[in-house]
Design an enzyme around this catalytic site. Structure first.
Site, short mmCIF file in Angstrom:
data_model
loop_
_atom_site.label_atom_id
_atom_site.label_comp_id
_atom_site.label_asym_id
_atom_site.label_seq_id
_atom_site.Cartn_x
_atom_site.Cartn_y
_atom_site.Cartn_z
N LYS A 180 66.35 26.85 4.96
CA LYS A 180 67.41 27.55 5.68
C LYS A 180 67.86 28.76 4.87
O LYS A 180 68.58 28.63 3.88
CB LYS A 180 68.57 26.61 5.96
CG LYS A 180 68.13 25.46 6.86
CD LYS A 180 69.28 24.59 7.32
CE LYS A 180 68.72 23.52 8.25
NZ LYS A 180 69.75 22.62 8.76
N GLU A 193 59.57 5.11 16.32
CA GLU A 193 60.81 4.97 17.11
C GLU A 193 60.60 5.28 18.59
O GLU A 193 61.51 5.07 19.40
CB GLU A 193 61.89 5.91 16.57
CG GLU A 193 62.45 5.54 15.20
CD GLU A 193 61.64 6.13 14.05
OE1 GLU A 193 60.46 6.48 14.25
OE2 GLU A 193 62.21 6.24 12.95
N TRP A 227 65.78 29.79 10.01
CA TRP A 227 64.92 28.72 9.49
C TRP A 227 63.51 29.23 9.16
O TRP A 227 62.92 29.95 9.96
CB TRP A 227 64.82 27.58 10.53
CG TRP A 227 66.10 26.83 10.74
CD1 TRP A 227 67.33 27.12 10.23
CD2 TRP A 227 66.27 25.65 11.54
NE1 TRP A 227 68.26 26.21 10.64
CE2 TRP A 227 67.64 25.29 11.47
CE3 TRP A 227 65.41 24.87 12.30
CZ2 TRP A 227 68.16 24.17 12.13
CZ3 TRP A 227 65.92 23.76 12.97
CH2 TRP A 227 67.29 23.42 12.88
N THR A 239 59.56 1.58 10.03
CA THR A 239 59.15 2.94 9.70
C THR A 239 59.14 3.07 8.20
O THR A 239 60.03 2.59 7.51
CB THR A 239 60.14 3.98 10.26
OG1 THR A 239 61.43 3.70 9.72
CG2 THR A 239 60.21 3.92 11.76
#
Lengths: 545, 545
Positions: A442, A333, A447, A187
């Site tokens: 945040k 993944e 959020w 990755t």
């Protein structure tokens, strides 16, 4: 009590065996790196993969667990290498030519690749790089004797077709445990070094089955499938397995991914289903616009993933060319498919305009992907389409750790993998990525989606690119800063941007400041580098309100 | 080297979890045994299956490896039992009410069923049978308190809905090895006692995935699926797993399988795909013929298996009702699907008349079924559509032995299961069953298909039924005897039959004699009992030629 069913390990070469035995005459059409269109069949590909396996064992010394690299376009030869090497119980590590060379030598050395199979295109790259790859024994150039470079400084060069010619096409695949590793993909992490994901035979076969299902890509032997997504990009989105296990004909685009070349192969190969990132489709659509007499009569389904697909691309396929579009999401993944935006019966009853809102989301997980959104304390959040939380996944084709034990903090005690994304899930099960969790802002315990702010900001006249980052705030913990690059000649200012945002976002999402810059930093894969941007603004302080 | 992918055992209750989480509002519509149409959803079914599991653990004492029997129609309750009991790691043994009672008590005792779940329809049967089932602890009647029989002599009777009410719908499924047994089905062998096939969680999940694929039943969440094939018939052809894993709505026909009732549910449930034996479809088509105003507007695919389907039934669906027909073949030992007659791209290019010849065959194996035809010395025979040999299969959902180690001679050293069928495979991979291997007539080292002789003979005017058997012959080892039942009032004779055969079969296939009888013996499942017929003709001698 155990069932009394046969022990039949899920090994990837069984996929090719099936295709060769039951769809032996089905074609694999490739644009070769040398130029001409090449045609073969599953029966021939199977024989050559076996020959390659036997030659790799004898001449290259590959064994169960050996690792080789490939840097190659999508062609029949790359398929042969995947099946031949994996069939030995050895591991194919795909190398992305778009990586920076220091990342490339890092991952080749880290993975301990023994040999590297390369297309002609990449000979100069490895001539320059080989000194940094002391453990690589040599290089196999994926061409025939006639096309071998006259002079190359590469050490221990082998011509691919000579290697195949040495092999035995009656080679018998060894049997081994289905959890044996077979593929590896790094990755391109935005932080730290790249990390290796190690696929197993079992994970690739199950993932291939999953991707072939009706709510995923719905592949059958009536299909002619073109993976434009490169085999070095996240396990080719399963297509090297889901296609052959379905007996679909394969059309491999080789090195040419421009609009004209892709159109040519869609047409010549009578492709029914294809898959790539939005950029490829943008190039194709531009080419088609320039050539209004051209149509896509065979094409039924276009899988789009890798990054969120703009509505304009999806609408062009559906409305102008009569193809369906499947919006897909995944990660290296996850082998990589995590969700697909196909229509369920419940959603099929909604009006078309409602369906389009859902179609732009990242879709539903097929069977064998478990998915949840949680708050920071791992409490599961509701599927209401509004609440957003950390997106976590589980499944037989989801990584449980990275190669050599790195990056363990992404995996929790119950085996859930934290995708690093922030998402909502609606009542119909459709997931929508709203941000990366490290980029989400945040503010006072709530959020704010940086991506949503950016998407709305680029709609403001005069704005070329926008990036939103959270910066420390004494009262709210973090507050959004909007960073903007103006279109050439545009005079858009702070107030214009803020008034564009007004009414389009919740009040408390309103950026505390807007700043204008000449450029926004990007990662190797073209995404905004929030990390670099935050560093650049580390001394910045919000104006007093 | 092992891959670094998650350990995610393939457990059948994960299938229901997926359906409940991502298709929670999708319907399961059933005709209840009590009469009314019942509607529930995957979310509710999942909660009740968990409640049942917890109650089975607490009250019935079921544990990993416990075996229970079910004699029940296809309803939501039967699905709950499958998932709830299997989810505990216990085993559901489905009992076929069409078996002779001495076979029933044999298999219940042989399997050591601890409890039996029965529909109201079967209370009298078990009242009569229970004395012969000393190990069965008691019976759960699958109804609610209001419908419980006022008086029953059954011992330890429990009302199903009371049992569910005791349970905890938040029950957490235990985790265990995916090779754990979960289902059991006895084959009604024509010789000897029935033998038990023991499915595992892994085999059922893989088989469910396989059956959902595009070249099998092509199931998606847009489908509404009706298994008319009973859950007690060969693992319900995967549908209890392949439907929910695809998120398809389910329509369960309960006890009524007549034409009018099946039509009613196809219509009411807007069924898109259904599956049953030819007899069911014959009844439906007769009902539709009697009611010519009725159509099947929702129905897209009809899966037909269990025995070879007459062309007339297939043509009626395709030509009169516009549905596609998928001819399927399998065996209890194969979970049960082995092959399906869906169209591959190569075959799609053939003229329609050629395709029909192929469509009448038993089809191609999907990925995860390996198949070969061999001679008596296990040499693999060619795929030429003419050569016939013993049909052998392999796969993760194929039995490796029977319960308690019986019938081992069906499994060879390399793990191939001998189906007992004789078949051809054509160049496109389509398999055609030409006989049972014990019925094939071996003449001078060559094989004559008894079924083909019979099929041609019944085309002769005046012939009602025909059976061909091989009888000993001093020179040729075996030669065919044709046994015929005349239509009432018909006067067809030996010469008429022989001249009908002439030109329609190879010369050396010509029966050495034709005899006329009043009846031909049949097995419990309605097939001609060749064994009994051979016994009846054991003293027969061919006329001197």
């Amino acid at each position: 009590m155990r069932g009394l069913m046969q022990d039949f390990p899920l090994l990837v070469h069984r996929v090719l065996d099936h295709a060769a035995r039951w769809h032996g005459g089905t074609e694999i059409i490739s644009r070769s790196v040398e130029g001409p269109i090449h045609r073969t069949t599953y029966a021939q590909l199977n024989a050559r993969a076996r020959a390659l396996a036997s030659a790799c064992e004898r001449r290259l010394g590959l064994r169960l667990g050996s690792i080789i690299g490939t840097m190659a376009w999508n062609t029949w030869r790359h398929l042969e290498i995947w099946y031949g090497v994996m069939g030995l119980g050895a591991i194919v590590h795909t190398l992305n030519p778009r990586l920076f060379t220091d990342q490339l030598d890092y991952i080749i050395n880290h993975a301990e690749d023994q040999w590297i199979f390369i297309d002609l295109s990449f000979v100069p790259l490895f001539e320059a790089l080989q000194e940094k790859l002391p453990r690589v024994k040599g290089f196999i150039i994926m061409t025939d004797a006639a096309h071998m470079p006259a002079a190359t400084t590469l050490r221990n060069v082998i011509c691919y077709e000579d290697l195949i010619a040495e092999g035995d096409c009656g080679f018998v695949w060894p049997e081994f445990d289905e959890n044996t590793a077979c593929g590896m993909c790094y990755t391109s992490g935005t932080t730290g070094n790249p990390k290796g994901v190690l696929y197993s035979h079992r994970s690739n076969v199950l993932h291939g089955l999953m991707c072939a299902l009706g709510d995923a890509m719905a592949i059958s032997s009536r299909d002619r499938m073109m993976p434009v997504v490169p085999m070095f990009h996240a396990n080719a989105w399963s297509i090297a397995f889901s296609g052959p296990l379905s007996g679909a004909a394969m059309v491999m685009p080789g090195p040419k991914l421009d609009g004209a070349s892709i159109y040519e192969l869609l047409d010549l190969g009578k492709v029914t289903i294809t898959a790539a990132v939005p950029t490829v489709w943008l190039m194709l659509l531009q080419y088609l616009e320039q050539n209004p007499e051209l149509r896509l009569p065979h094409l039924q389904r276009v899988v789009i993933g890798g990054s969120a697909c703009p509505e304009s691309i999806m609408k062009a396929f559906v409305e102008t060319y009569g193809c369906d579009v499947i919006h897909a999401w995944g990660m290296t993944e996850m082998s990589p498919i995590g969700s697909l935006g196909t229509r369920s019966e419940q959603v099929a009853r909604l009006p078309e305009s409602e369906w389009w809102k859902i179609k732009l989301k990242q879709g539903r997980p097929p069977f064998m992907v478990d998915m949840k959104i949680t708050d920071d304390d791992d409490n599961v959040l509701p599927h209401d389409g509004r609440t957003f939380g950390r997106l976590k996944v589980k499944g037989p084709a989801v990584a449980k750790s990275y190669f050599k034990g790195e990056g363990l903090n992404a995996f929790d005690a119950d085996g859930w993998f934290d995708t690093g994304d922030v998402a909502t899930i609606d009542q119909y099960g459709y997931m929508h990525i709203t941000d990366r969790s490290k980029d989400v802002i945040k503010s006072g315990g709530e959020w704010i989606s940086s991506i949503e702010l950016e998407n709305i900001a680029v709609g403001c006249s005069g704005v070329q690119e926008a990036a939103a980052i959270g910066l420390p705030h004494p009262k709210w913990d973090e507050r959004p800063l909007l960073v903007i690059v103006r279109r050439p000649g545009a005079a858009v200012d702070r107030l214009a941007v803020l008034s564009h945002l007004q009414g389009r976002i919740a009040k408390w999402w309103m950026p505390d400041d807007v700043v204008f810059v000449d450029d926004i930093p990007h990662t190797a894969t073209g995404k905004i580098s929030k990390m670099e941007l935050r560093a650049r603004f580390s001394d910045y302080r919000f104006p007093a309100t």
